[in-house]
Design an enzyme around this catalytic site. Structure first.
Site, PDB file in Angstrom:
ATOM      1  N   HIS A 175      66.114  89.483 132.206  1.00  0.00           N
ATOM      2  CA  HIS A 175      65.651  90.210 131.010  1.00  0.00           C
ATOM      3  C   HIS A 175      64.134  90.089 130.935  1.00  0.00           C
ATOM      4  O   HIS A 175      63.573  89.014 131.164  1.00  0.00           O
ATOM      5  CB  HIS A 175      66.277  89.604 129.747  1.00  0.00           C
ATOM      6  CG  HIS A 175      66.147  90.473 128.532  1.00  0.00           C
ATOM      7  ND1 HIS A 175      64.942  90.658 127.880  1.00  0.00           N
ATOM      8  CD2 HIS A 175      67.065  91.200 127.854  1.00  0.00           C
ATOM      9  CE1 HIS A 175      65.137  91.476 126.852  1.00  0.00           C
ATOM     10  NE2 HIS A 175      66.406  91.812 126.808  1.00  0.00           N
TER      11      HIS A 175
ATOM     12  N   ALA B 170      52.017  78.544 130.467  1.00  0.00           N
ATOM     13  CA  ALA B 170      53.245  77.838 130.102  1.00  0.00           C
ATOM     14  C   ALA B 170      53.900  78.428 128.857  1.00  0.00           C
ATOM     15  O   ALA B 170      55.118  78.342 128.690  1.00  0.00           O
ATOM     16  CB  ALA B 170      52.957  76.352 129.871  1.00  0.00           C
TER      17      ALA B 170
ATOM     18  N   VAL C  16      45.520  83.398 127.681  1.00  0.00           N
ATOM     19  CA  VAL C  16      46.962  83.130 127.637  1.00  0.00           C
ATOM     20  C   VAL C  16      47.283  81.826 128.361  1.00  0.00           C
ATOM     21  O   VAL C  16      46.845  81.616 129.493  1.00  0.00           O
ATOM     22  CB  VAL C  16      47.762  84.274 128.293  1.00  0.00           C
ATOM     23  CG1 VAL C  16      49.261  84.023 128.148  1.00  0.00           C
ATOM     24  CG2 VAL C  16      47.392  85.609 127.687  1.00  0.00           C
ATOM     25  N   SER C  17      48.045  80.962 127.713  1.00  0.00           N
ATOM     26  CA  SER C  17      48.603  79.793 128.386  1.00  0.00           C
ATOM     27  C   SER C  17      49.742  80.256 129.287  1.00  0.00           C
ATOM     28  O   SER C  17      50.688  80.895 128.822  1.00  0.00           O
ATOM     29  CB  SER C  17      49.139  78.790 127.352  1.00  0.00           C
ATOM     30  OG  SER C  17      50.060  77.896 127.943  1.00  0.00           O
TER      31      SER C  17
ATOM     32  N   GLY D 133      52.749  81.771 127.265  1.00  0.00           N
ATOM     33  CA  GLY D 133      52.748  83.224 127.248  1.00  0.00           C
ATOM     34  C   GLY D 133      52.312  83.817 125.928  1.00  0.00           C
ATOM     35  O   GLY D 133      51.469  83.255 125.216  1.00  0.00           O
TER      36      GLY D 133
ATOM     37  N   GLY E 190      45.416  84.648 117.221  1.00  0.00           N
ATOM     38  CA  GLY E 190      45.315  83.779 118.380  1.00  0.00           C
ATOM     39  C   GLY E 190      44.256  84.215 119.376  1.00  0.00           C
ATOM     40  O   GLY E 190      43.568  85.224 119.190  1.00  0.00           O
ATOM     41  N   PRO E 191      44.144  83.483 120.472  1.00  0.00           N
ATOM     42  CA  PRO E 191      43.088  83.731 121.461  1.00  0.00           C
ATOM     43  C   PRO E 191      43.434  84.882 122.408  1.00  0.00           C
ATOM     44  O   PRO E 191      44.574  85.339 122.468  1.00  0.00           O
ATOM     45  CB  PRO E 191      43.033  82.405 122.228  1.00  0.00           C
ATOM     46  CG  PRO E 191      44.466  81.920 122.183  1.00  0.00           C
ATOM     47  CD  PRO E 191      44.982  82.320 120.828  1.00  0.00           C
TER      48      PRO E 191
END
Length: 325
Positions: free
Chosen positions: A115, A211, A208-209, A213, A204-205
């Protein structure tokens, strides 16, 4: 959350709980989609967080191991100030606790499934329930988005009534490449997108992390999720059928559909019915059956992945009553 903010939230929670009996007709429903269904410890951590406040009730859960995806359906009340503006819902802190548990136990870089997804917490959608309105759902969606963006430093994109111009979820997803498999042509694995977003998120920033997303958060009228299994592993045929089912492909109005591999021997036409009272599951089922027959394929009876709003309301009231007995 800082100590004084925690105290203020606790004070407000305490005063609002005294009003809960008068607010059972002003309810919000929250659906949270997590990119995980195979790790029992991760789901246990999320579910422990969901139980921290008894004022929020988990009325439903749907797990799919092939998709490696789990959805929780939560309900609680909303409180208003003297001007009629929404100021508090137990859902807010419950959702944040579940999100924190997910980020602490799920790593998107290690995730794979059939998915599409863009984040550990892939989607949070608020629906009005009972006598509440879309404005109240949008208020909570925006509050949760700000919390997640600021507290966890995760980019958040708003959609529906929570977005300033009402931008649709599928539009944002297309812009971000949500529907494009990145593994084996029909799977999603790890994180392969740029770490700096070209589009500025609503909260938010822009970084992207890998881990965690990205998260989508929206508010919209009730939509139904209905999946129709096809006894074939030919994804290209399933995609052709999905395209002709969807409004975008000239099919059924107010229906969005996606063809996905589901296990080793079948595919599914996964549908979002944006106006289920206008175009319901029976019409979707009939159209999939007709199109599949033209391809020489058999179709199974479809299924909803959640209850109707009426059933969710009944379940919530019954659970609340049992809890107080």
């Amino acid at each position: 959350m800082r100590n004084h903010e925690q105290r203020e939230a606790m004070d407000l929670s305490s005063s609002c709980k005294n009003k809960r009996a008068a607010n059972q007709s002003m309810l919000l429903c929250c659906k949270i989609f997590f990119s995980e269904s195979r790790s029992r410890p991760a789901l246990d951590a999320i579910e422990r967080a969901a139980r921290l406040d008894p004022e929020t009730v988990t009325v439903n859960k749907f797990e799919d191991r092939a998709y490696n995806r789990t959805r929780y359906t939560l309900v609680s009340y909303v409180v208003h100030d003297s001007t009629g503006s929404a100021i508090y819902s137990p859902l807010q802190q419950t959702v944040l606790a579940m999100v924190e548990a997910a980020y602490g136990s799920i790593n998107l870089e290690l995730h794979s499934g059939a998915h599409p997804r863009l984040g550990v917490v892939d989607d949070i959608v608020l629906h009005p329930l009972a006598r509440s309105s879309l404005d109240e759902a949008a208020w909570l969606a925006k509050a949760v988005a700000a919390d997640i963006g600021n507290r966890f430093q995760v980019p958040v994109f708003l959609y529906g009534a929570a977005h300033p111009t009402g931008k649709a979820l599928d539009t944002i997803r297309r812009e971000l490449g949500y529907y494009r498999p990145n593994f084996m042509g029909n799977q999603w694995a790890g994180w392969t997108m740029p770490e700096i977003l070209s589009e500025k998120p609503d909260e938010g920033p822009t970084r992207v992390s890998r881990a965690r997303g990205i998260t989508m958060i929206g508010a919209c009228p009730w939509a139904a999720l209905y999946n129709v299994p096809i006894n074939s592993t030919d994804v290209s045929v399933a995609r052709r059928i999905a395209r002709m089912v969807s409004a975008r492909g000239g099919g059924l109005p107010t229906v969005q559909s996606l063809a996905l591999v589901h296990g080793e021997s079948s595919t599914e036409i996964a549908c979002i019915l944006l106006e289920p009272n206008r175009v319901g599951a029976d019409r979707v089922q009939s159209r999939v059956e007709m199109l599949a027959a033209q391809e020489g394929l058999d179709v199974e009876k479809g299924y909803f992945t959640d209850s109707s709003p009426e059933m969710i309301l009944d379940d919530y009231l019954n659970l609340i009553s049992a809890d107080r007995a």
